[in-house]
Design a protein around this motif. Structure first.
Motif: not given
Length: 869
Positions: A437-438, A401, A398
């Protein structure tokens, strides 16, 4: 007995002053005594001043104000040893005052002070002379004076003094001096390493600490590291690390070892003696943050050498660094991350961190400490470079992000590192989709506006890596990212300019993006860059060509060449040759210009859905720029001709074309029209008149100004629409490419005046025909389908436009003197069945004038005559 007579005492000589004992409570009075010629008074005055100066900084300032410094400097060379010693003691104390230091430099007393370091002088003088020099060496000017007056050599000699204060002052002064490169070089010539190493055995921690600090500075030079190794300095350092009681020296000891590890010879020696393993184990098991931090820094310094990285890997240094990542100290985390950054240049190390290390580093990306986040991003950037496996591991942990969040950091280094990681991850399509998509394009907007060249460069590179599909490019355009990207093309930094060009090249993949980039000036900037030998690069050239490929009209005007991959679409126009830097006017503007005597602008337009709205009258609406040609009747006429046309390979002989109707229609279409009229025998006269009216409208369309409220359309070309339909029906089904080219060449020649023998080329009055068309159309823009007498460049353009419609690969080349030609590549039929490496296809020029359909080898004499006759 005689009477005794008392002997009288002789009075003292009149010229002798009676002894006087003075008790003074004023410093000013004692300062005045410094000018006395009596040694005893001078000695006592100096002693009193020394005691007064010891009491604090205010007293030192008072003595300076009272003028004590200048007379004291004269006493440094006094014949009396006591006076000289006491004066030196005062200067040892006074020199800690900055104003006193400044005055001493002006009075140039350095020679006198350094002279007190001679072996003949007593220890007390050595102590305070070295103290004075230690205080003076704090400032750069003082360092220079001490060095220039030869103070380094006697100071090194005093390192062997029996007095600890002398040693302490001397090593402190040397430590200050070696901050300067020239002093370090001289120190090695004076063989200072052995006496400094001896100080490590001192019982006084301050002396040991100053010795280690001095070694930490001088071992930045390779020669000093070699001398330390040759004098068994590593043994001294290892013993300190092995001694728990000396833990207050461990931090500085590791700093020296860090420098030494930069040498491969030292690294090998430590590995052979087991010292390296001890150092790594010591760092891993220590609970002191500074020790862990310095150990990691030592690894970082050494790991910049490829051979050192191999040795570290053999010693399993990765495990130590992963442990240090879990430290409670931010400083240790930063140092460990930096060490990993250096170590992962080794492929084996990079593979190790794939399963151990990356999850911990990703956790550090969320730290509240900006420096920790920057260091972690740097480690991740190096780990993911050329490593898809590590990029996947980072994504699984992750990392995306927090990386995108770092793009809004206040630290330029953190932004650049995060952008690099995202770029590395975006090379894989699944990860690129996640990054997109971020809303990565919005996040990159700030970095693109940065004034830091490193941030600009990495941000532009990230755009190039992530803007690989329409959605991402659209997001970039919508959020206003194209404008700062285009501005980066102006950068004076080569890397920024290169990466910005790369990003523009990627974005120019869409026609809408290319149009917007051109509107923002990207094309003109790139053209300017490419004209400079020092500023251009492969990406600037590629970006320029990519933009041109989405603006083929400009490309053909500037370069005079369209490749087989440059597909001519509707709206293409040939303005003619323009010089680099010249702006090409848009088609609408060219159509609205007044008629002139310049070269006709050729237009390719196959759009037939340009008739006005149903509420408007068909037969009265004319088409032009800002105008529309009433094409409902003409298009109906064209569609009827298409339905009745029967295409054959012969096309009719040019000799049959004895005269041309006003419309300029050639024999093939005329025969088609004749057949239609024959088929309509028996129909009423009114219908024949209607058909005749439609033909006239088609032949001479009227271009009139329309109301400004109307939507503007390019001029229609019903004839070209017919051409496209005909070649699609008749030539596209042909299997053999060579036959397709032959048939298409004959078709094009037939539509533009037929075969023209070389000897009759001068009699081919195509110029008059084009002028008549311009006059009839009331425009400088002539649709290609209207031209019935075409020369080389007319035919070459029509051939390319039709060939692109049916998938026949060919290029379009502009020549001099109205020349233009098409080049095609064909595989030699005789070699098609060959096994193994096939030769490259042969290149030909298609003859559209003298012998239509004939293929001329590109570099043959016949081809040269066709191009340059």
């Amino acid at each position: 007995m005689g009477k005794k007579i008392k002997k009288e005492v002789e009075p003292p000589p009149k010229d002798v002053f009676d002894p006087l004992t003075i008790e003074s409570k004023k410093a000013a009075t004692v300062v005045l005594m410094l000018k006395s010629p009596e040694e005893d008074i001078l000695a006592k005055a100096c002693e009193a001043i020394y005691k007064f100066a010891l009491k604090g900084e205010e007293n030192k300032a008072t003595l300076l104000e009272l003028g004590a410094v200048e007379p004291l400097t004269k006493l440094l060379t006094h014949e009396d040893k006591v006076v000289r010693r006491n004066a030196m003691m005062i200067f040892g104390i006074l020199a800690s005052n900055s104003d006193v230091k400044k005055l001493l430099r002006e009075l140039e007393v350095m020679n006198s002070v350094i002279a007190q370091l001679s072996p003949e002088e007593e220890v007390v003088i050595h102590e305070f002379a070295s103290l004075c020099l230690a205080n003076m060496s704090v400032e750069y000017t003082g360092k220079v004076q001490i060095f220039e007056h030869g103070g380094l050599e006697p100071l090194i000699r005093l390192l062997g003094s029996s007095d600890p204060d002398v040693k302490k002052n001397s090593i402190e002064c040397i430590y200050n001096l070696v901050q300067d490169f020239q002093c370090r070089s001289t120190l090695q010539e004076l063989n200072a390493i052995p006496p400094i190493l001896e100080l490590l055995k001192s019982e006084y921690p301050i002396i040991q600490l100053l010795a280690l600090k001095t070694l930490g500075v001088i071992t930045c030079d390779k020669e000093a590291r070699t001398m330390l190794r040759e004098n068994q300095g590593l043994d001294y350092l290892t013993k300190i690390l092995d001694t728990k009681e000396l833990n207050d020296l461990h931090v500085e000891t590791l700093a020296v070892i860090a420098n030494c590890l930069e040498d491969m010879d030292t690294m090998v020696l430590m590995q052979q003696t087991g010292s390296l393993k001890k150092v790594l184990s010591f760092a891993e098991n220590s609970t002191i943050p500074d020790i862990q931090k310095n150990a990691a820094k030592a690894i970082t310094k050494a790991a910049y050498d490829p051979e050192n990285r191999k040795v570290f890997h053999e010693q399993e240094v990765e495990k130590c660094l992963v442990t240090l990542l879990g430290s409670d100290s931010d400083g240790t985390k930063i140092a460990a991350s930096q060490a990993i950054s250096a170590m992962c240049e080794n492929l084996s190390c990079k593979e190790f961190f794939n399963t151990q290390g990356i999850p911990q580093i990703v956790q550090l990306l969320r730290s509240d400490n900006e420096e920790v986040r920057e260091a972690a991003a740097l480690a991740l950037a190096n780990l993911t470079t050329s490593s898809p496996a590590n990029a996947n591991a980072a994504a699984e942990a992750d990392a995306i992000d927090p990386l995108i969040n770092i793009l809004s950091s206040k630290r330029d280094g953190a932004i650049a590192n995060a952008a690099t990681v995202l770029t590395n991850m975006a090379t894989q399509e699944p990860l690129r989709a996640i990054i997109q998509n971020h809303e990565v394009m919005h996040a990159l907007l700030g970095p693109l506006h940065s004034t830091n060249t490193l941030v600009q460069s990495t941000a532009a590179l990230t755009v190039a890596a992530t803007a690989c599909d329409v959605e991402a490019r659209t997001e970039l355009r919508n959020c206003g990212g194209l404008e700062p990207l285009v501005k980066l093309l102006h950068s004076k930094n080569d890397e920024v300019r290169r990466h910005a060009s790369w990003a523009v090249m990627v974005c120019a993949g869409d026609e809408l993006m290319a149009v917007e980039l051109c509107r923002l000036g990207a094309l003109s900037i790139l053209e300017e860059i490419n004209q400079s030998l020092s500023r251009k690069n492969k990406f600037s050239e590629a970006a320029y060509n990519k933009l041109l490929n989405n603006n083929l009209s400009l490309k053909y005007s500037q370069t005079g060449y369209l490749s087989s991959s440059n597909i001519i679409s509707d709206g293409f126009y040939d303005y003619g040759r323009i010089n680099p830097g010249t702006k090409l006017s848009p088609l609408k503007e060219l159509c609205l210009q007044e008629l002139n005597d310049q070269r006709a602008i050729l237009l390719v337009n196959n759009k037939s859905d340009i008739s006005p709205p149903p509420s408007m009258e068909d037969k009265s609406s004319d088409v032009g720029y800002g105008r529309s040609i009433s094409s409902s009747s003409s298009l109906r006429r064209a569609s009827k001709e298409k339905a009745n046309f029967r295409f054959s390979a012969g096309f009719g002989s040019p000799t049959e074309e004895k005269s041309e109707p006003a419309s300029g229609r050639n024999t093939v279409l005329s025969r088609g029209v004749t057949k239609e009229k024959g088929a309509r025998k028996g129909k009423g006269k009114k219908e024949e008149e209607k058909v005749k009216e439609e033909e006239e409208v088609l032949a001479v369309p009227k271009f009139t100004e329309g109301s400004p409220e109307k939507e503007w359309y390019p001029p229609p070309d019903p004839e070209f629409c017919v051409y496209v339909l005909e070649v699609t029906k008749s030539i596209l089904p042909i299997v053999n490419i060579k036959e397709q080219i032959d048939v298409l060449a004959k078709y094009v020649a037939d539509k533009m005046g037929g075969k023209i023998p070389k000897e009759k080329l001068a009699d081919f009055s195509w110029e008059l025909h084009i002028s008549e068309l311009k006059f009839q159309l009331k425009s400088n823009v002539v649709p290609i389908g209207y031209i019935k007498k075409g020369i080389f460049y007319h035919r070459a353009l029509l051939f390319k436009a039709l060939a692109d419609r049916i998938g026949v690969g060919c290029s379009l080349v502009r020549g001099e003197y109205s020349r233009g030609w098409n080049e095609v590549k064909l595989v030699n039929e005789a070699r098609k069945g060959m096994i193994g490496n096939l030769p490259p296809p042969e290149e030909y020029i298609v003859d559209l004038m003298f012998n239509p359909g004939n293929l001329l080898k590109l570099h043959s004499k016949e081809a040269d005559l066709y191009r340059f006759l």
